[in-house]
Design a protein around this motif. Structure first.
Motif, mmCIF file in Angstrom:
data_model
loop_
_atom_site.group_PDB
_atom_site.id
_atom_site.type_symbol
_atom_site.label_atom_id
_atom_site.label_comp_id
_atom_site.label_asym_id
_atom_site.label_seq_id
_atom_site.Cartn_x
_atom_site.Cartn_y
_atom_site.Cartn_z
ATOM 1 N N MET A 197 -77.576 -48.542 92.434
ATOM 2 C CA MET A 197 -77.934 -47.376 91.662
ATOM 3 C C MET A 197 -79.109 -47.726 90.748
ATOM 4 O O MET A 197 -79.060 -48.696 90.026
ATOM 5 C CB MET A 197 -76.763 -46.929 90.790
ATOM 6 N N SER A 198 -80.114 -46.902 90.776
ATOM 7 C CA SER A 198 -81.297 -47.209 89.988
ATOM 8 C C SER A 198 -81.268 -46.573 88.600
ATOM 9 O O SER A 198 -81.866 -47.083 87.675
ATOM 10 C CB SER A 198 -82.549 -46.763 90.742
ATOM 11 N N THR A 199 -80.565 -45.440 88.439
ATOM 12 C CA THR A 199 -80.488 -44.803 87.124
ATOM 13 C C THR A 199 -79.034 -44.539 86.759
ATOM 14 O O THR A 199 -78.159 -44.513 87.633
ATOM 15 C CB THR A 199 -81.247 -43.461 87.091
ATOM 16 N N VAL A 200 -78.804 -44.313 85.479
ATOM 17 C CA VAL A 200 -77.459 -43.996 85.028
ATOM 18 C C VAL A 200 -76.997 -42.682 85.656
ATOM 19 O O VAL A 200 -75.853 -42.551 86.071
ATOM 20 C CB VAL A 200 -77.395 -43.946 83.482
ATOM 21 N N GLY A 201 -77.902 -41.715 85.771
ATOM 22 C CA GLY A 201 -77.559 -40.437 86.402
ATOM 23 C C GLY A 201 -77.088 -40.618 87.830
ATOM 24 O O GLY A 201 -76.098 -39.995 88.248
ATOM 25 N N ASP A 202 -77.777 -41.462 88.606
ATOM 26 C CA ASP A 202 -77.355 -41.748 89.982
ATOM 27 C C ASP A 202 -75.967 -42.381 89.999
ATOM 28 O O ASP A 202 -75.116 -42.048 90.825
ATOM 29 C CB ASP A 202 -78.336 -42.704 90.673
ATOM 30 N N TYR A 203 -75.756 -43.313 89.078
ATOM 31 C CA TYR A 203 -74.473 -44.000 88.979
ATOM 32 C C TYR A 203 -73.357 -42.994 88.685
ATOM 33 O O TYR A 203 -72.313 -42.999 89.334
ATOM 34 C CB TYR A 203 -74.545 -45.064 87.888
ATOM 35 N N LEU A 204 -73.593 -42.116 87.711
ATOM 36 C CA LEU A 204 -72.581 -41.128 87.331
ATOM 37 C C LEU A 204 -72.243 -40.195 88.490
ATOM 38 O O LEU A 204 -71.085 -39.823 88.679
ATOM 39 C CB LEU A 204 -73.049 -40.310 86.124
ATOM 40 N N GLN A 205 -73.239 -39.816 89.278
ATOM 41 C CA GLN A 205 -73.008 -38.902 90.404
ATOM 42 C C GLN A 205 -72.060 -39.481 91.444
ATOM 43 O O GLN A 205 -71.400 -38.746 92.163
ATOM 44 C CB GLN A 205 -74.334 -38.525 91.075
ATOM 45 N N ASN A 206 -71.997 -40.809 91.508
ATOM 46 C CA ASN A 206 -71.144 -41.454 92.508
ATOM 47 C C ASN A 206 -69.746 -41.782 91.998
ATOM 48 O O ASN A 206 -68.955 -42.377 92.725
ATOM 49 C CB ASN A 206 -71.823 -42.727 93.028
ATOM 50 N N LEU A 207 -69.431 -41.406 90.758
ATOM 51 C CA LEU A 207 -68.104 -41.648 90.208
ATOM 52 C C LEU A 207 -67.183 -40.469 90.509
ATOM 53 O O LEU A 207 -67.641 -39.342 90.668
ATOM 54 C CB LEU A 207 -68.191 -41.828 88.685
ATOM 55 N N PRO A 208 -65.871 -40.723 90.536
ATOM 56 C CA PRO A 208 -64.921 -39.607 90.658
ATOM 57 C C PRO A 208 -65.080 -38.677 89.448
ATOM 58 O O PRO A 208 -65.485 -39.129 88.369
ATOM 59 C CB PRO A 208 -63.557 -40.296 90.641
ATOM 60 N N PRO A 209 -64.755 -37.395 89.603
ATOM 61 C CA PRO A 209 -64.993 -36.410 88.538
ATOM 62 C C PRO A 209 -64.452 -36.778 87.159
ATOM 63 O O PRO A 209 -65.143 -36.605 86.162
ATOM 64 C CB PRO A 209 -64.326 -35.146 89.067
ATOM 65 N N ASP A 210 -63.229 -37.315 87.072
ATOM 66 C CA ASP A 210 -62.673 -37.630 85.756
ATOM 67 C C ASP A 210 -63.480 -38.711 85.042
ATOM 68 O O ASP A 210 -63.791 -38.598 83.862
ATOM 69 C CB ASP A 210 -61.193 -38.030 85.858
ATOM 70 N N ARG A 211 -63.862 -39.752 85.762
ATOM 71 C CA ARG A 211 -64.664 -40.819 85.149
ATOM 72 C C ARG A 211 -66.091 -40.355 84.889
ATOM 73 O O ARG A 211 -66.702 -40.743 83.903
ATOM 74 C CB ARG A 211 -64.652 -42.062 86.026
ATOM 75 N N ARG A 212 -66.638 -39.535 85.769
ATOM 76 C CA ARG A 212 -67.999 -39.023 85.588
ATOM 77 C C ARG A 212 -68.103 -38.246 84.280
ATOM 78 O O ARG A 212 -69.017 -38.466 83.488
ATOM 79 C CB ARG A 212 -68.401 -38.133 86.759
ATOM 80 N N VAL A 213 -67.153 -37.359 84.028
ATOM 81 C CA VAL A 213 -67.178 -36.538 82.811
ATOM 82 C C VAL A 213 -67.044 -37.423 81.571
ATOM 83 O O VAL A 213 -67.801 -37.277 80.611
ATOM 84 C CB VAL A 213 -66.058 -35.470 82.855
ATOM 85 N N ALA A 214 -66.095 -38.341 81.587
ATOM 86 C CA ALA A 214 -65.870 -39.215 80.430
ATOM 87 C C ALA A 214 -67.095 -40.077 80.137
ATOM 88 O O ALA A 214 -67.539 -40.179 78.985
ATOM 89 C CB ALA A 214 -64.646 -40.094 80.671
ATOM 90 N N MET A 215 -67.645 -40.691 81.164
ATOM 91 C CA MET A 215 -68.826 -41.548 80.953
ATOM 92 C C MET A 215 -70.032 -40.722 80.529
ATOM 93 O O MET A 215 -70.806 -41.149 79.677
ATOM 94 C CB MET A 215 -69.142 -42.358 82.210
ATOM 95 N N ALA A 216 -70.208 -39.552 81.116
ATOM 96 C CA ALA A 216 -71.346 -38.704 80.768
ATOM 97 C C ALA A 216 -71.301 -38.313 79.296
ATOM 98 O O ALA A 216 -72.334 -38.256 78.628
ATOM 99 C CB ALA A 216 -71.390 -37.471 81.650
ATOM 100 N N GLU B 62 -61.354 -48.509 87.139
ATOM 101 C CA GLU B 62 -60.641 -47.565 88.010
ATOM 102 C C GLU B 62 -59.951 -46.457 87.234
ATOM 103 O O GLU B 62 -59.965 -45.313 87.619
ATOM 104 C CB GLU B 62 -59.618 -48.314 88.856
ATOM 105 N N LYS B 63 -59.329 -46.799 86.102
ATOM 106 C CA LYS B 63 -58.614 -45.792 85.310
ATOM 107 C C LYS B 63 -58.957 -45.917 83.831
ATOM 108 O O LYS B 63 -58.245 -45.395 82.980
ATOM 109 C CB LYS B 63 -57.110 -45.935 85.513
ATOM 110 N N SER B 64 -60.014 -46.635 83.526
ATOM 111 C CA SER B 64 -60.394 -46.847 82.137
ATOM 112 C C SER B 64 -61.913 -46.957 82.030
ATOM 113 O O SER B 64 -62.622 -46.914 83.027
ATOM 114 C CB SER B 64 -59.745 -48.124 81.603
ATOM 115 N N MET B 65 -62.359 -47.120 80.805
ATOM 116 C CA MET B 65 -63.782 -47.279 80.537
ATOM 117 C C MET B 65 -63.909 -48.284 79.391
ATOM 118 O O MET B 65 -63.063 -48.314 78.489
ATOM 119 C CB MET B 65 -64.339 -45.916 80.133
ATOM 120 N N THR B 66 -64.957 -49.088 79.425
ATOM 121 C CA THR B 66 -65.176 -50.079 78.383
ATOM 122 C C THR B 66 -66.562 -49.891 77.799
ATOM 123 O O THR B 66 -67.548 -49.788 78.535
ATOM 124 C CB THR B 66 -65.047 -51.515 78.947
ATOM 125 N N LEU B 67 -66.627 -49.850 76.474
ATOM 126 C CA LEU B 67 -67.897 -49.798 75.754
ATOM 127 C C LEU B 67 -68.105 -51.148 75.098
ATOM 128 O O LEU B 67 -67.272 -51.603 74.304
ATOM 129 C CB LEU B 67 -67.872 -48.695 74.681
#
Length: 166
Positions: free
Chosen positions: A1-20, A57-62
């Motif tokens: 993935m070259s951009t964060v937007g590209d990366y987010l598009q490839n995530l499942p919806p729940d993780r995409r929304v949270a990360m976005a 998979e079911k979490s996010m880390t900052l």
């Protein structure tokens, strides 16, 4: 993935929304921050690494570069002081108000460190954050198998990495 937007598009919806939400909050609250994908992380820099965001998979880390800032939140959030990270297990309950304060305080702390000439390098922050070269490697190439003819048992393996180099 070259951009964060590209990366987010490839995530499942729940993780995409949270990360976005967090990516957007960082861009809004940290004026001048540079966003990129690096080491399989959404990476944010302000005269050196400031934040990194990782989707599990079911979490996010900052990951937060400024130790003094994250220390103030260790009683409010699930903070790992060794790796200067905050784990979010419930993607539906992300404390955006606390994250916004962390982002703003980190920018202030970073500007102070820059004035003192004490900006950490990317290598130093990756070591603290516990991100290794192995973790950061790109995923293996996708190999597609196409059937040329239904009557014959002909299989051609197409290696996407070779196409990209041409």
């Amino acid at each position: 993935m070259s951009t964060v937007g590209d990366y987010l598009q490839n995530l499942p919806p729940d993780r995409r929304v949270a990360m976005a939400k967090i990516c957007s909050l960082i861009r809004r609250s940290a004026r001048g921050v540079r966003e990129s994908m690096r080491h399989a992380l959404a990476f944010y820099e302000l005269q050196g690494p400031l934040f990194a965001l990782e989707s599990g998979e079911k979490s996010m880390t900052l990951y937060v570069a400024e130790e003094s800032v994250i220390e103030a939140f260790k009683d409010k959030l699930q903070v790992d002081m060794e790796h200067r990270s905050i784990l979010f297990n419930d993607l539906n309950r992300i404390p955006l108000d606390n994250i916004e304060k962390i982002v703003r305080d980190s920018v202030t702390a970073r500007r102070s460190r820059v004035a003192q000439g004490e900006v950490p390098t990317q290598a130093q922050m990756l070591t603290i954050w516990g991100v290794t070269e192995e973790d950061a490697k790109a995923p293996p190439p996708v190999v597609r198998i196409s059937m040329k003819s239904r009557e014959e048992d002909v299989i051609e393996i197409i290696d996407d990495t070779k196409k990209a180099k041409k």
